[in-house]
Design a protein around this motif. Structure first.
Motif, PDB file in Angstrom:
ATOM      1  N   ALA A 183       0.823  -1.207   0.000  1.00  0.00           N
ATOM      2  CA  ALA A 183       0.000   0.000   0.000  1.00  0.00           C
ATOM      3  C   ALA A 183       0.860   1.261   0.000  1.00  0.00           C
ATOM      4  N   VAL A 184       1.949   1.254   0.768  1.00  0.00           N
ATOM      5  CA  VAL A 184       2.824   2.431   0.819  1.00  0.00           C
ATOM      6  C   VAL A 184       3.499   2.657  -0.529  1.00  0.00           C
ATOM      7  N   ILE A 185       4.021   1.582  -1.138  1.00  0.00           N
ATOM      8  CA  ILE A 185       4.693   1.721  -2.441  1.00  0.00           C
ATOM      9  C   ILE A 185       3.714   2.221  -3.504  1.00  0.00           C
ATOM     10  N   VAL A 186       2.527   1.641  -3.518  1.00  0.00           N
ATOM     11  CA  VAL A 186       1.519   2.070  -4.494  1.00  0.00           C
ATOM     12  C   VAL A 186       1.149   3.539  -4.277  1.00  0.00           C
ATOM     13  N   ALA A 187       1.028   3.946  -3.024  1.00  0.00           N
ATOM     14  CA  ALA A 187       0.702   5.345  -2.728  1.00  0.00           C
ATOM     15  C   ALA A 187       1.770   6.285  -3.283  1.00  0.00           C
ATOM     16  N   LEU A 188       3.038   5.912  -3.116  1.00  0.00           N
ATOM     17  CA  LEU A 188       4.129   6.752  -3.613  1.00  0.00           C
ATOM     18  C   LEU A 188       4.155   6.813  -5.136  1.00  0.00           C
ATOM     19  N   VAL A 189       3.988   5.648  -5.771  1.00  0.00           N
ATOM     20  CA  VAL A 189       4.080   5.585  -7.237  1.00  0.00           C
ATOM     21  C   VAL A 189       2.897   6.291  -7.890  1.00  0.00           C
ATOM     22  N   VAL A 190       1.683   5.985  -7.453  1.00  0.00           N
ATOM     23  CA  VAL A 190       0.495   6.583  -8.083  1.00  0.00           C
ATOM     24  C   VAL A 190       0.469   8.091  -7.845  1.00  0.00           C
ATOM     25  N   SER A 191       0.905   8.538  -6.671  1.00  0.00           N
ATOM     26  CA  SER A 191       0.921   9.980  -6.394  1.00  0.00           C
ATOM     27  C   SER A 191       1.848  10.728  -7.344  1.00  0.00           C
ATOM     28  N   LYS A 192       2.890  10.035  -7.791  1.00  0.00           N
ATOM     29  CA  LYS A 192       3.838  10.677  -8.711  1.00  0.00           C
ATOM     30  C   LYS A 192       3.205  10.969 -10.067  1.00  0.00           C
ATOM     31  N   PHE A 193       2.207  10.170 -10.452  1.00  0.00           N
ATOM     32  CA  PHE A 193       1.629  10.305 -11.798  1.00  0.00           C
ATOM     33  C   PHE A 193       0.207  10.868 -11.786  1.00  0.00           C
ATOM     34  N   THR A 194      -0.312  11.225 -10.630  1.00  0.00           N
ATOM     35  CA  THR A 194      -1.650  11.806 -10.537  1.00  0.00           C
ATOM     36  C   THR A 194      -1.600  13.078  -9.714  1.00  0.00           C
ATOM     37  N   PRO A 195      -2.505  14.023  -9.981  1.00  0.00           N
ATOM     38  CA  PRO A 195      -2.431  15.323  -9.282  1.00  0.00           C
ATOM     39  C   PRO A 195      -2.900  15.216  -7.837  1.00  0.00           C
ATOM     40  N   PRO A 196      -2.287  15.996  -6.946  1.00  0.00           N
ATOM     41  CA  PRO A 196      -2.741  16.012  -5.557  1.00  0.00           C
ATOM     42  C   PRO A 196      -4.046  16.783  -5.424  1.00  0.00           C
ATOM     43  N   LYS A 197      -4.709  16.600  -4.297  1.00  0.00           N
ATOM     44  CA  LYS A 197      -5.917  17.376  -4.033  1.00  0.00           C
ATOM     45  C   LYS A 197      -5.527  18.813  -3.704  1.00  0.00           C
ATOM     46  N   PRO A 198      -6.394  19.778  -4.009  1.00  0.00           N
ATOM     47  CA  PRO A 198      -6.103  21.170  -3.646  1.00  0.00           C
ATOM     48  C   PRO A 198      -5.901  21.302  -2.138  1.00  0.00           C
ATOM     49  N   GLU A 199      -4.964  22.152  -1.759  1.00  0.00           N
ATOM     50  CA  GLU A 199      -4.640  22.280  -0.344  1.00  0.00           C
ATOM     51  C   GLU A 199      -5.830  22.735   0.482  1.00  0.00           C
ATOM     52  N   GLY A 200      -6.718  23.486  -0.131  1.00  0.00           N
ATOM     53  CA  GLY A 200      -7.901  23.937   0.591  1.00  0.00           C
ATOM     54  C   GLY A 200      -8.812  22.793   1.009  1.00  0.00           C
ATOM     55  N   ASP A 201      -8.764  21.684   0.251  1.00  0.00           N
ATOM     56  CA  ASP A 201      -9.605  20.527   0.575  1.00  0.00           C
ATOM     57  C   ASP A 201      -9.006  19.661   1.683  1.00  0.00           C
ATOM     58  N   LEU A 202      -7.769  19.960   2.056  1.00  0.00           N
ATOM     59  CA  LEU A 202      -7.081  19.115   3.033  1.00  0.00           C
ATOM     60  C   LEU A 202      -7.054  19.722   4.429  1.00  0.00           C
ATOM     61  N   ARG A 203      -7.705  20.844   4.598  1.00  0.00           N
ATOM     62  CA  ARG A 203      -7.701  21.522   5.894  1.00  0.00           C
ATOM     63  C   ARG A 203      -8.317  20.623   6.973  1.00  0.00           C
ATOM     64  N   GLY A 204      -7.562  20.391   8.043  1.00  0.00           N
ATOM     65  CA  GLY A 204      -8.046  19.567   9.151  1.00  0.00           C
ATOM     66  C   GLY A 204      -7.940  18.074   8.897  1.00  0.00           C
ATOM     67  N   LEU A 205      -7.435  17.670   7.698  1.00  0.00           N
ATOM     68  CA  LEU A 205      -7.349  16.253   7.348  1.00  0.00           C
ATOM     69  C   LEU A 205      -5.916  15.761   7.236  1.00  0.00           C
ATOM     70  N   VAL A 206      -4.975  16.685   7.075  1.00  0.00           N
ATOM     71  CA  VAL A 206      -3.555  16.344   6.915  1.00  0.00           C
ATOM     72  C   VAL A 206      -2.744  17.161   7.918  1.00  0.00           C
ATOM     73  N   TYR A 207      -1.756  16.527   8.503  1.00  0.00           N
ATOM     74  CA  TYR A 207      -0.921  17.189   9.505  1.00  0.00           C
ATOM     75  C   TYR A 207      -0.271  18.438   8.927  1.00  0.00           C
ATOM     76  N   GLY A 208      -0.426  19.558   9.654  1.00  0.00           N
ATOM     77  CA  GLY A 208       0.192  20.807   9.246  1.00  0.00           C
ATOM     78  C   GLY A 208      -0.574  21.580   8.205  1.00  0.00           C
ATOM     79  N   MET A 209      -1.785  21.096   7.816  1.00  0.00           N
ATOM     80  CA  MET A 209      -2.544  21.760   6.760  1.00  0.00           C
ATOM     81  C   MET A 209      -3.694  22.596   7.335  1.00  0.00           C
TER      82      MET A 209
END
Length: 553
Positions: free
Chosen positions: A487-513
């Protein structure tokens, strides 16, 4: 499963104790019904529970078949290495949940674990987890229901199928009536009833074998030998009762399986979400960690007593399978009256475990499947009604899965396989997504799916003898590890080829966001009074877990 050898010599006093308990449980259900005014009351107790109540309910919800029957069976089969399931495989993860993860759960105001995944990733991730969680809860509910039926069968001599139906009906009534509040208040009651049943059994058993020193001497001359009395000293290889080395124990059990279960299993997290405020929610699993440290005294120790007192325990079939260690001890050691308390304690434990599974199932089905994908924007009364119908459906499915559990001579092996399949990949997806903002929505989905497939492949290969392991439990450790790494390897690889979510959508869901609840200050802070401070309490619990290992190293 034969029943004659497990028949208990009960009298009217024992039946009366059991009847009083059933009446009390149902009474709690009727009383809790009066407080239900909204779906939040039914599914989350209106987020109004004090920490000591949710803390005891948190640990009691886990005191089901996994804990009582399964850990006693493991105590008889694997000896004191079973302690790893508590001091490495539970307490650190419970502390981590309280200190680090509850600010995300409670602060984001999500109603379930799958809902957190929907907000952090996307709807496919949410749906996959909601469905897999629902399936897992029904399979685990079947384990608790089977264990409850085993006791009713031994007590009354009823056929297994009738015992399963009767046990299911009792849980059905009080969950349908009072929702999560009924489950939580009954779990607090059941916690004390469980101890009242198991403590006398342990004391009488120790007296019979000559105290702790007598037990040690008898275990040394048993098939387990001295290895049955050690926890770490024989784990340099696989030449120990558990058939696992320290790497598998620490990484597979202590990290992946343990953290995967305690931090992402909604049946447990739901108790903390019902707490009255953030600090109470954070303290919930940590309060539960303290009794968890000592529960082995009334589970693992009776398993060892059964090993040295029950002739032939460990047979592949019949009454002498490891699962029957506790019922056999009750049959052989307890007088009437005390026997009734012990039976009631066992029944309470299985009902607590099954109620946790069913209350988690009905919440996820209603909020995450029905409301999200089938019937949106209905009034609150509609979702309460759906929740009650889901409870009935979950119980019916649980009856079916109870017969699956009946096919395993040690239900711990079965349930650990379920955890490695469902919880390990979920934890990997969670922990990466919670601390790495770059992880994309589709990385969440594919890491969860492929991590699950990795664990399933290893398990099926083990069953087909394609992959060789020393024991079923060793397979579950490595299966969990494979799921996590994949799961960790897949998360790293797929994230490299797909766009991240907008930072505004991550408020309160990700550490430091952003979001006060998930800031670094909140995570390390706590109440100024030390015994209400999650960080201080958590540190004490972990330290005690380490110290308890010293005499049994």
């Amino acid at each position: 499963m034969a029943a004659e050898g497990l028949r208990l010599d009960v009298d009217i006093v024992d039946y009366l104790i059991l009847a009083i308990y059933f009446v009390t449980v149902l009474g709690v259900g009727f009383a809790a019904r009066r407080a239900i005014k909204s779906s939040a009351d039914f599914f989350l107790s209106g987020r109004s529970m004090p920490a000591w109540v949710t803390g005891l309910a948190f640990v009691s919800a886990n005191l089901g078949a996994l804990e009582i029957i399964g850990m006693a069976a493991n105590g008889a089969e694997y000896g004191l290495m079973t302690l790893h399931y508590y001091w490495v495989g539970a307490v650190p993860a419970m502390v981590f949940l309280g200190i680090v993860m509850m600010p995300f759960y409670y602060g984001s105001k999500v109603r379930s674990v799958p809902e957190f995944l929907r907000r952090r990733f996307n709807r496919p991730t949410h749906l996959f987890n909601a469905v897999s969680f629902a399936v897992a809860q029904m399979l685990i509910a079947g384990v608790n229901l089977y264990a409850l039926a085993l006791i009713l069968q031994a007590l009354l001599g009823w056929p297994l199928w009738l015992s399963i139906v009767i046990g299911a009906a009792i849980v059905l009534i009080y969950i349908t009536l009072g929702g999560l509040s009924s489950a939580i208040y009954n779990e607090v009651l059941q916690f004390f009833v469980i101890l009242a049943g198991l403590i006398p059994l342990t004391i009488v058993g120790l007296v019979k074998v000559g105290g702790w020193n007598g037990l040690v001497e008898k275990v040394q001359t048993s098939p387990l030998g001295q290895a049955g009395l050690n926890t770490w000293s024989d784990t340099g290889g696989t030449g120990n009762p558990l058939g696992a080395n320290w790497i598998g124990i620490i990484f597979g059990l202590g990290f992946v399986l343990s953290f995967g279960y305690w931090t992402t299993n909604f049946a447990e997290v739901q108790r903390a979400l019902s707490a009255k405020d953030m600090n109470a929610a954070r303290r919930t699993p940590i309060i539960g960690a303290f009794p968890k440290l000592l529960i082995p005294v009334v589970t693992v120790v009776p398993g060892l007593i059964a090993l040295v007192t029950v002739q032939g325990l460990g047979a592949d079939q019949g009454d002498l399978v490891y699962n029957n260690a506790i019922p056999l001890l009750m049959r052989d050691l307890l007088p009437n009256g005390v026997l009734g308390v012990a039976v009631t304690g066992l029944v309470a434990s299985f009902m607590a475990g099954m109620a946790a599974n069913v209350s988690g199932f009905n919440t996820v089905f209603t909020y995450d499947i029905w409301q999200t994908y089938i019937r949106k924007d209905r009034d609150d009364a509609h979702y309460i009604r759906v929740g009650r119908i889901a409870t009935i459906g979950g119980i019916v499915v649980g009856i079916g899965t109870a017969f699956i559990a009946a096919g395993f001579s040690n239900i711990m092996n079965y349930i650990q396989a379920l955890f490695s399949l469902f919880n390990a990949p979920l934890f990997a997806t969670f922990i990466v997504g919670m601390f790495w903002k770059r992880m994309s929505a589709w990385a969440g989905f594919w890491s969860l799916v492929l991590g699950t497939l990795a664990s399933l492949t290893l398990y099926l290969g083990h069953l087909a003898d394609v992959f060789k392991f020393n024991s079923d439990l060793e397979e579950s450790f490595w299966g969990a590890g494979a799921a996590f790494v994949t799961a960790v390897i897949v998360a790293l690889v797929v994230s490299k080829f797909t766009p991240p979510k907008p930072e505004g959508d991550l408020r309160g869901l990700v550490y430091g966001m952003g979001g006060d609840a998930t800031s670094a200050e909140t995570i390390v802070a706590g109440d100024k009074v030390w015994w209400r401070n999650p960080v201080v309490l958590g540190g004490i619990a972990v330290l005690l877990a380490v110290l308890l290992y010293i005499p049994v190293w």
